[in-house]
Scaffold this motif. Sequence first.
Motif, PDB file in Angstrom:
ATOM      1  N   LEU A   1       0.840  -1.213   0.000  1.00 28.62           N
ATOM      2  CA  LEU A   1       0.000   0.000   0.000  1.00 28.62           C
ATOM      3  C   LEU A   1       0.869   1.255   0.000  1.00 28.62           C
ATOM      4  O   LEU A   1       0.613   2.208  -0.751  1.00 28.62           O
ATOM      5  CB  LEU A   1      -0.915  -0.016   1.230  1.00 28.62           C
ATOM      6  CG  LEU A   1      -1.991   1.070   1.285  1.00 28.62           C
ATOM      7  CD1 LEU A   1      -2.980   0.919   0.136  1.00 28.62           C
ATOM      8  CD2 LEU A   1      -2.734   1.028   2.615  1.00 28.62           C
TER       9      LEU A   1
ATOM     10  N   CYS B   1     -28.073  11.930  -1.503  1.00 28.94           N
ATOM     11  CA  CYS B   1     -27.339  13.150  -1.875  1.00 28.94           C
ATOM     12  C   CYS B   1     -28.313  14.199  -2.388  1.00 28.94           C
ATOM     13  O   CYS B   1     -28.173  15.397  -2.098  1.00 28.94           O
ATOM     14  CB  CYS B   1     -26.273  12.850  -2.928  1.00 28.94           C
ATOM     15  SG  CYS B   1     -24.776  12.132  -2.240  1.00 28.94           S
TER      16      CYS B   1
ATOM     17  N   VAL C   1     -27.225   5.977  -1.962  1.00 27.58           N
ATOM     18  CA  VAL C   1     -26.325   7.116  -1.737  1.00 27.58           C
ATOM     19  C   VAL C   1     -26.710   8.295  -2.640  1.00 27.58           C
ATOM     20  O   VAL C   1     -26.815   9.440  -2.179  1.00 27.58           O
ATOM     21  CB  VAL C   1     -24.852   6.707  -1.985  1.00 27.58           C
ATOM     22  CG1 VAL C   1     -23.952   7.940  -2.011  1.00 27.58           C
ATOM     23  CG2 VAL C   1     -24.374   5.735  -0.918  1.00 27.58           C
ATOM     24  N   VAL C   2     -26.951   8.006  -3.918  1.00 24.79           N
ATOM     25  CA  VAL C   2     -27.326   9.077  -4.856  1.00 24.79           C
ATOM     26  C   VAL C   2     -28.653   9.711  -4.429  1.00 24.79           C
ATOM     27  O   VAL C   2     -28.799  10.941  -4.403  1.00 24.79           O
ATOM     28  CB  VAL C   2     -27.425   8.517  -6.295  1.00 24.79           C
ATOM     29  CG1 VAL C   2     -28.025   9.552  -7.243  1.00 24.79           C
ATOM     30  CG2 VAL C   2     -26.046   8.097  -6.782  1.00 24.79           C
TER      31      VAL C   2
ATOM     32  N   VAL D   1     -24.305  -1.226  10.405  1.00 25.51           N
ATOM     33  CA  VAL D   1     -23.896   0.124  10.823  1.00 25.51           C
ATOM     34  C   VAL D   1     -23.165   0.825   9.680  1.00 25.51           C
ATOM     35  O   VAL D   1     -23.441   1.991   9.357  1.00 25.51           O
ATOM     36  CB  VAL D   1     -22.994   0.051  12.077  1.00 25.51           C
ATOM     37  CG1 VAL D   1     -22.336   1.400  12.351  1.00 25.51           C
ATOM     38  CG2 VAL D   1     -23.804  -0.387  13.286  1.00 25.51           C
ATOM     39  N   ALA D   2     -22.240   0.125   9.029  1.00 25.58           N
ATOM     40  CA  ALA D   2     -21.448   0.741   7.964  1.00 25.58           C
ATOM     41  C   ALA D   2     -22.328   1.079   6.760  1.00 25.58           C
ATOM     42  O   ALA D   2     -22.235   2.175   6.197  1.00 25.58           O
ATOM     43  CB  ALA D   2     -20.322  -0.200   7.547  1.00 25.58           C
TER      44      ALA D   2
ATOM     45  N   SER E   1     -24.703   3.973   7.639  1.00 18.71           N
ATOM     46  CA  SER E   1     -23.982   5.232   7.835  1.00 18.71           C
ATOM     47  C   SER E   1     -23.338   5.741   6.549  1.00 18.71           C
ATOM     48  O   SER E   1     -22.917   6.892   6.479  1.00 18.71           O
ATOM     49  CB  SER E   1     -22.908   5.062   8.920  1.00 18.71           C
ATOM     50  OG  SER E   1     -23.505   4.687  10.147  1.00 18.71           O
ATOM     51  N   LEU E   2     -23.248   4.882   5.539  1.00 18.60           N
ATOM     52  CA  LEU E   2     -22.694   5.318   4.244  1.00 18.60           C
ATOM     53  C   LEU E   2     -23.665   6.247   3.524  1.00 18.60           C
ATOM     54  O   LEU E   2     -23.254   7.147   2.803  1.00 18.60           O
ATOM     55  CB  LEU E   2     -22.401   4.093   3.369  1.00 18.60           C
ATOM     56  CG  LEU E   2     -21.759   4.342   2.013  1.00 18.60           C
ATOM     57  CD1 LEU E   2     -20.320   4.823   2.190  1.00 18.60           C
ATOM     58  CD2 LEU E   2     -21.756   3.074   1.171  1.00 18.60           C
ATOM     59  N   THR E   3     -24.972   6.052   3.735  1.00 17.71           N
ATOM     60  CA  THR E   3     -25.966   6.883   3.054  1.00 17.71           C
ATOM     61  C   THR E   3     -26.039   8.239   3.757  1.00 17.71           C
ATOM     62  O   THR E   3     -26.138   8.313   4.978  1.00 17.71           O
ATOM     63  CB  THR E   3     -27.345   6.209   3.084  1.00 17.71           C
ATOM     64  OG1 THR E   3     -27.683   5.909   4.434  1.00 17.71           O
ATOM     65  CG2 THR E   3     -27.325   4.922   2.291  1.00 17.71           C
ATOM     66  N   PRO E   4     -25.998   9.328   2.975  1.00 17.04           N
ATOM     67  CA  PRO E   4     -25.854  10.662   3.570  1.00 17.04           C
ATOM     68  C   PRO E   4     -26.984  11.107   4.501  1.00 17.04           C
ATOM     69  O   PRO E   4     -26.733  11.861   5.437  1.00 17.04           O
ATOM     70  CB  PRO E   4     -25.779  11.577   2.347  1.00 17.04           C
ATOM     71  CG  PRO E   4     -25.209  10.721   1.272  1.00 17.04           C
ATOM     72  CD  PRO E   4     -25.788   9.365   1.513  1.00 17.04           C
TER      73      PRO E   4
ATOM     74  N   LEU F   1       2.353   1.794  -3.384  1.00 16.41           N
ATOM     75  CA  LEU F   1       1.367   2.285  -4.346  1.00 16.41           C
ATOM     76  C   LEU F   1       1.146   3.790  -4.181  1.00 16.41           C
ATOM     77  O   LEU F   1       0.937   4.510  -5.155  1.00 16.41           O
ATOM     78  CB  LEU F   1       0.032   1.548  -4.155  1.00 16.41           C
ATOM     79  CG  LEU F   1      -0.019   0.129  -4.704  1.00 16.41           C
ATOM     80  CD1 LEU F   1      -1.314  -0.558  -4.288  1.00 16.41           C
ATOM     81  CD2 LEU F   1       0.084   0.134  -6.229  1.00 16.41           C
ATOM     82  N   PHE F   2       1.214   4.262  -2.935  1.00 17.13           N
ATOM     83  CA  PHE F   2       0.985   5.691  -2.695  1.00 17.13           C
ATOM     84  C   PHE F   2       2.208   6.533  -3.063  1.00 17.13           C
ATOM     85  O   PHE F   2       2.073   7.602  -3.646  1.00 17.13           O
ATOM     86  CB  PHE F   2       0.592   5.947  -1.237  1.00 17.13           C
ATOM     87  CG  PHE F   2      -0.884   5.799  -0.988  1.00 17.13           C
ATOM     88  CD1 PHE F   2      -1.808   6.594  -1.651  1.00 17.13           C
ATOM     89  CD2 PHE F   2      -1.363   4.866  -0.099  1.00 17.13           C
ATOM     90  CE1 PHE F   2      -3.156   6.454  -1.439  1.00 17.13           C
ATOM     91  CE2 PHE F   2      -2.723   4.718   0.127  1.00 17.13           C
ATOM     92  CZ  PHE F   2      -3.623   5.518  -0.555  1.00 17.13           C
ATOM     93  N   VAL F   3       3.417   6.077  -2.717  1.00 18.92           N
ATOM     94  CA  VAL F   3       4.594   6.928  -2.965  1.00 18.92           C
ATOM     95  C   VAL F   3       5.109   6.795  -4.400  1.00 18.92           C
ATOM     96  O   VAL F   3       5.742   7.709  -4.931  1.00 18.92           O
ATOM     97  CB  VAL F   3       5.742   6.648  -1.966  1.00 18.92           C
ATOM     98  CG1 VAL F   3       5.294   6.948  -0.546  1.00 18.92           C
ATOM     99  CG2 VAL F   3       6.259   5.231  -2.083  1.00 18.92           C
ATOM    100  N   SER F   4       4.850   5.650  -5.035  1.00 20.15           N
ATOM    101  CA  SER F   4       5.226   5.433  -6.448  1.00 20.15           C
ATOM    102  C   SER F   4       6.698   5.685  -6.726  1.00 20.15           C
ATOM    103  O   SER F   4       7.050   6.269  -7.759  1.00 20.15           O
ATOM    104  CB  SER F   4       4.391   6.336  -7.368  1.00 20.15           C
ATOM    105  OG  SER F   4       3.048   6.179  -7.120  1.00 20.15           O
TER     106      SER F   4
END
Lengths: 160, 105
Positions: free
Chosen positions: A17, A76, A72-73, A119-120, A123-126, A20-23
């Motif tokens: 990981l 929103c 989610v949409v 829960v996840a 809680s993902l839906t705004p 992948l971030f620092v490349s």
Amino acid sequence: MRRTAHWLAWWVALVVLWQLFVSTFAAPEVLAGLLAAAVSATAAEAVRGQNLVHFHPRARWFVQAYRLPGNVVRDCLVLGRVLWRRVVRREPIEGDFIALAFSPGGDDPQAAARRALYVAAISLTPNTFVVGIDRDNDVMLIHQLVPTDPTDARELLFPP
Amino acid sequence: MRTIAVAVLLMLGVGVELLACLGVMVMTSAYDRLHFTAPATTIGPLAIAAAVIIEESLSTAGVKAILIAGLLLVVNPVLTHATARAGGIRTHGDFMTLEDKEARP
């Protein structure tokens, strides 16, 4: 032996990981990544070693996640309307707490995974997030910016 | 065509982020403000990541954009729940009942 294997799995995944971030394979970056991954893997293994909770989710639960993008949409757009009412019309807006019937299950790994995923996903839906689960009274306490009067927790994920 | 798609996705992503910030600013209670962190970690980053992938394909920038969008998508619901739970415990004790809710400031 098993703890070492877990630690190594964490360490390798975190090093990947980091890369992948620092490349870059510049020595200082790689060294920093190896050390940071070691610290994080040690912390992760220390937590896992306490056996606080185990998760055994069922694969079919994840299949049902196809509904989430739509939820989610939709939420929103609900928040967009709330913002319009608040900013343009200067209406006072206040969300509300709602207690919903929810069967939390026991202490087994499958029930723990089900609670966590509920829960996840909610809680993902705004428009909605979970504040807590009262396992003694079979209640899930949620907060909604625009109350939709759901009958139970399941209805939040699978609207009728 | 590709340029238009990238521009539209970027405008959508940046617009959602700006509106989410506005929502956090104008709402009055901490619980109401928490709702506006969700669009900023779902629609916004995904639109920006899609724009980066269309422009750069799966280059270093594309992979990073996917990773960041995925990380935000996974972490935000957990943080939102943890923040709300901490707020509830701080204000009302171990678990917020409906009676506690009525007494909310």
